[in-house]
Design a protein around this motif. Structure first.
Motif, PDB file in Angstrom:
ATOM      1  N   ARG A 150       0.836  -1.203   0.000  1.00 26.57           N
ATOM      2  CA  ARG A 150       0.000   0.000   0.000  1.00 26.57           C
ATOM      3  C   ARG A 150       0.874   1.258   0.000  1.00 26.57           C
ATOM      4  NH1 ARG A 150      -4.400   0.506   4.632  1.00 26.57           N
ATOM      5  NH2 ARG A 150      -2.574   1.053   5.874  1.00 26.57           N
ATOM      6  N   ARG A 175     -14.156  14.020   2.038  1.00 24.37           N
ATOM      7  CA  ARG A 175     -12.757  13.662   2.241  1.00 24.37           C
ATOM      8  C   ARG A 175     -12.014  13.494   0.927  1.00 24.37           C
ATOM      9  NH1 ARG A 175     -10.104   8.943   2.085  1.00 24.37           N
ATOM     10  NH2 ARG A 175      -8.216   8.804   3.326  1.00 24.37           N
ATOM     11  N   LYS A 233      -2.435   6.879   1.175  1.00 20.81           N
ATOM     12  CA  LYS A 233      -2.278   7.303   2.568  1.00 20.81           C
ATOM     13  C   LYS A 233      -1.302   8.477   2.577  1.00 20.81           C
ATOM     14  CE  LYS A 233      -2.192   4.964   7.052  1.00 20.81           C
ATOM     15  NZ  LYS A 233      -3.351   5.655   7.611  1.00 20.81           N
ATOM     16  N   TYR A 286      -5.407  13.827   5.524  1.00 17.82           N
ATOM     17  CA  TYR A 286      -5.680  13.970   6.955  1.00 17.82           C
ATOM     18  C   TYR A 286      -5.777  15.451   7.316  1.00 17.82           C
ATOM     19  CZ  TYR A 286      -4.945   9.047   6.755  1.00 17.82           C
ATOM     20  OH  TYR A 286      -5.081   7.728   6.429  1.00 17.82           O
ATOM     21  N   GLU A 315     -16.102   6.435   4.642  1.00 17.24           N
ATOM     22  CA  GLU A 315     -15.297   5.958   5.763  1.00 17.24           C
ATOM     23  C   GLU A 315     -15.147   7.055   6.798  1.00 17.24           C
ATOM     24  OE1 GLU A 315     -11.126   5.183   4.962  1.00 17.24           O
ATOM     25  OE2 GLU A 315     -11.107   6.642   3.350  1.00 17.24           O
ATOM     26  N   GLY A 321     -12.576   9.376   9.456  1.00 17.97           N
ATOM     27  CA  GLY A 321     -11.327  10.102   9.203  1.00 17.97           C
ATOM     28  C   GLY A 321     -10.118   9.188   9.157  1.00 17.97           C
ATOM     29  N   GLY A 322     -10.121   8.125   9.961  1.00 19.06           N
ATOM     30  CA  GLY A 322      -8.963   7.225   9.994  1.00 19.06           C
ATOM     31  C   GLY A 322      -9.350   5.773  10.160  1.00 19.06           C
ATOM     32  N   MET A 323     -10.546   5.398   9.687  1.00 23.36           N
ATOM     33  CA  MET A 323     -11.041   4.023   9.864  1.00 23.36           C
ATOM     34  C   MET A 323     -12.039   3.672   8.783  1.00 23.36           C
ATOM     35  SD  MET A 323     -11.760   4.706  13.793  1.00 23.36           S
ATOM     36  CE  MET A 323     -10.491   5.828  14.350  1.00 23.36           C
ATOM     37  N   ASN A 324     -12.110   2.399   8.439  1.00 21.76           N
ATOM     38  CA  ASN A 324     -13.173   1.912   7.550  1.00 21.76           C
ATOM     39  C   ASN A 324     -14.399   1.572   8.383  1.00 21.76           C
ATOM     40  OD1 ASN A 324     -10.444   0.513   5.928  1.00 21.76           O
ATOM     41  ND2 ASN A 324     -11.850   1.846   4.822  1.00 21.76           N
ATOM     42  N   LEU A 369      -9.631   4.507   1.747  1.00 17.41           N
ATOM     43  CA  LEU A 369      -8.377   3.781   1.945  1.00 17.41           C
ATOM     44  C   LEU A 369      -8.668   2.281   2.010  1.00 17.41           C
ATOM     45  CD1 LEU A 369      -5.334   4.634   2.470  1.00 17.41           C
ATOM     46  CD2 LEU A 369      -5.747   3.752   4.768  1.00 17.41           C
ATOM     47  N   GLY A 414      -8.242  -0.533   3.655  1.00 16.67           N
ATOM     48  CA  GLY A 414      -7.709  -0.895   4.968  1.00 16.67           C
ATOM     49  C   GLY A 414      -7.289  -2.364   5.032  1.00 16.67           C
ATOM     50  N   ILE A 415      -6.206  -2.588   5.729  1.00 16.53           N
ATOM     51  CA  ILE A 415      -5.705  -3.959   5.902  1.00 16.53           C
ATOM     52  C   ILE A 415      -6.550  -4.666   6.967  1.00 16.53           C
ATOM     53  CG2 ILE A 415      -3.656  -5.285   6.610  1.00 16.53           C
ATOM     54  CD1 ILE A 415      -2.094  -2.796   5.269  1.00 16.53           C
ATOM     55  N   THR A 416      -7.006  -3.915   7.949  1.00 21.16           N
ATOM     56  CA  THR A 416      -7.927  -4.488   8.938  1.00 21.16           C
ATOM     57  C   THR A 416      -9.238  -4.852   8.231  1.00 21.16           C
ATOM     58  OG1 THR A 416      -6.966  -2.854  10.448  1.00 21.16           O
ATOM     59  CG2 THR A 416      -8.829  -4.129  11.269  1.00 21.16           C
ATOM     60  N   CYS A 463     -13.072   0.189  11.849  1.00 16.25           N
ATOM     61  CA  CYS A 463     -11.871  -0.632  12.031  1.00 16.25           C
ATOM     62  C   CYS A 463     -10.655   0.000  11.370  1.00 16.25           C
ATOM     63  CB  CYS A 463     -12.102  -2.033  11.483  1.00 16.25           C
ATOM     64  SG  CYS A 463     -12.240  -2.087   9.699  1.00 16.25           S
ATOM     65  N   GLY A 464      -9.510  -0.272  11.975  1.00 14.39           N
ATOM     66  CA  GLY A 464      -8.239   0.220  11.450  1.00 14.39           C
ATOM     67  C   GLY A 464      -7.133  -0.220  12.385  1.00 14.39           C
ATOM     68  N   THR A 465      -5.907   0.002  11.977  1.00  9.68           N
ATOM     69  CA  THR A 465      -4.773  -0.423  12.800  1.00  9.68           C
ATOM     70  C   THR A 465      -4.834   0.232  14.176  1.00  9.68           C
ATOM     71  OG1 THR A 465      -3.426  -0.780  10.870  1.00  9.68           O
ATOM     72  CG2 THR A 465      -2.249  -0.405  12.928  1.00  9.68           C
TER      73      THR A 465
HETATM   74  N1  PLP Z   1      -9.170   4.641   6.479  1.00 11.27           N
HETATM   75  C1  PLP Z   1      -8.323   5.629   6.813  1.00 11.27           C
HETATM   76  C2  PLP Z   1      -8.588   6.995   6.266  1.00 11.27           C
HETATM   77  C3  PLP Z   1      -7.211   5.373   7.631  1.00 11.27           C
HETATM   78  O1  PLP Z   1      -6.376   6.340   7.973  1.00 11.27           O
HETATM   79  C4  PLP Z   1      -7.009   4.060   8.113  1.00 11.27           C
HETATM   80  C5  PLP Z   1      -5.881   3.755   8.978  1.00 11.27           C
HETATM   81  O2  PLP Z   1      -4.823   3.471   8.550  1.00 11.27           O
HETATM   82  C6  PLP Z   1      -7.912   3.055   7.725  1.00 11.27           C
HETATM   83  C7  PLP Z   1      -8.979   3.387   6.918  1.00 11.27           C
HETATM   84  C8  PLP Z   1      -7.735   1.644   8.153  1.00 11.27           C
HETATM   85  O3  PLP Z   1      -6.638   1.061   7.505  1.00 11.27           O
HETATM   86  P1  PLP Z   1      -5.806  -0.105   8.172  1.00 11.27           P
HETATM   87  O4  PLP Z   1      -6.778  -1.125   8.582  1.00 11.27           O
HETATM   88  O5  PLP Z   1      -4.895  -0.570   7.096  1.00 11.27           O
HETATM   89  O6  PLP Z   1      -5.075   0.484   9.326  1.00 11.27           O
END
Ligand code: PLP
Ligand code: COI
Length: 369
Positions: A106, A198, A208, A213, A244, A246-249, A269, A271-273, A313-315
């Motif tokens: 990614r 966004r 990313k 952000y 999504e 701001g920082g999670m799916n 994004l 997301g890997i999670t 969900c997210g890291t």
């Molecule tokens: N969406 C956004 C905008 C993110 O910043 C993140 C975090 O990295 C995610 C989704 C989830 O991605 P991941 O599960 O790879 O952390």
């Protein structure tokens, strides 16, 4: 300086010993309750890239401020990308990363979108591995803790013309982490941004990059000011489809067991999670569809009771239940407003794999030593 090439055929890493690491007692205090993103370890990795020379000068050394020319392109045109991943301590004490190859891929996808050089995947993973091992004593003592690893790259060339830079720096820093959201919160409350989006089709939503952000900060601050934990964005074209946070799916769970998550159309994004949870849920025999879901459906299904759970969900956030959703048009609650059963069981399955207490059937866990 010593050079060790054993595990990174693409790059030679030099090790610069730290002259004065943080004393043990101060470190122990810092890692007892680190929160998220506030505590940093002793070391960092730095690698340089220049046109003609490619990647060189890989160093694992003391964490220190950077010196940048005021004309460095990143400061003007925001040519910057990053990753977020965690190093875990497995039940047997081994340090491990979760799907670091996916973060490396990614990262290079983001690099291509931002006209930046790609870094060999094995060099990316090796850089993260070395730092996690060098700073393993910083592993937080708090329950559920991890070392949050932040690889990033930026344009360092001093040049004010608008074109891809010819010099870059790749770094990895490390931050002991506890919970992203303040602990004790059973479910988060989110604000649907009415005025802001966004990412637009053709834009940088799937990359990313720092700029995404920066653009989310005003709507995120609006969410906080209104008493919510996070902002959720709708699509830029129709202002209707849930994208999504701001920082999670985001995922939706229905009363018939079906799970829906927005599709990867280039504005969110990947997301890997997200990908890992889709895999785990399908293995359970659950039907997961990646399909568009509108804000009106969201409200209607929550009110009719058809929608029983919802989670982000997210890291950083792992799997976090969403209990309440609010917008300028009013508010609704999902299910009981607290964590749902499927959310909790998917979270537990993922965390067990990450922490080495469940079988890793997909080869997701990379042991570091
Ligand atoms: N969406 C956004 C905008 C993110 O910043 C993140 C975090 O990295 C995610 C989704 C989830 O991605 P991941 O599960 O790879 O952390
Ligand atoms: C992550 O989950 O790693 C993120 O990058 C989300 C946020 C901290 C930016």
């Amino acid at each position: 300086m010593t050079t060790d090439t054993a595990l990174a055929p693409a790059l030679d890493f030099s090790r610069i010993p730290h002259p004065a690491p943080v004393p043990g007692a101060s470190r122990e205090q810092a890692i007892a309750d680190p929160g998220f993103g506030k505590v940093f370890t002793d070391h960092m990795v730095t690698v340089e890239w220049s046109d003609g020379r490619g990647w060189h000068g890989a160093t694992l050394g003391p964490r220190a401020p950077l010196t940048l020319d005021p004309a460095a392109a990143v400061l003007h045109y925001a040519q910057e990308i990053f990753e977020g991943m965690k190093a875990y301590r497995l039940a047997d004490g081994t340090m491990a990363l979760f799907r670091p190859d996916a973060n490396a891929r990614r990262f290079n996808d983001s690099a291509r979108r931002m006209a930046m050089p790609e870094i060999p995947e094995d060099a990316f993973v090796e850089a993260v591995r070395r730092l996690a091992l060098a700073d393993r004593d910083w592993f937080p003592s708090v329950d559920g803790g991890s070392l949050y690893m932040r690889p990033f790259m930026f344009a360092s060339e001093a040049f004010l013309g608008v074109r891809p830079a010819k010099q870059y720096k790749f770094l990895v820093i490390c931050s002991p982490a506890g919970n992203y959201f303040k602990s004790g919160v059973p479910a988060v409350s989110i604000w649907v941004s009415g005025d802001y989006t966004r990412a637009a089709p053709g834009g940088t939503g799937a990359a990313k990059c720092g700029g995404n952000y920066a653009a989310s900060l005003v709507p995120q601050a609006e969410a906080i000011a209104r008493g919510h934990d996070q902002v959720v964005f709708l699509d830029a074209a129709e202002h209707r489809w849930v994208e999504e946070l701001g920082g999670m799916n985001v995922f939706f769970v229905f009363d018939d067991g079906r799970i829906v998550t927005p599709p990867l159309t280039g504005t969110i994004l990947p997301g890997i999670t997200r990908d890992s949870l889709i895999t785990l849920a399908r293995e359970e025999g659950l039907a997961v569809s990646e399909e568009r879901y509108s804000i009106d459906q969201w409200r209607g299904d929550a009110e009719s009771g058809r929608l029983v759970e919802c989670f982000a969900c997210g890291t950083a956030a792992v799997v976090t239940p969403i209990g309440r959703v609010a917008s300028e048009h009013g508010e609704f609650t999902i299910g009981s407003g607290g964590p749902g059963q499927l959310t909790s069981s998917l979270r537990a399955k993922l965390v067990a794999i990450q922490r080495g207490t469940a079988e890793d059937r997909h080869g997701w866990v990379k042991r570091l030593d």
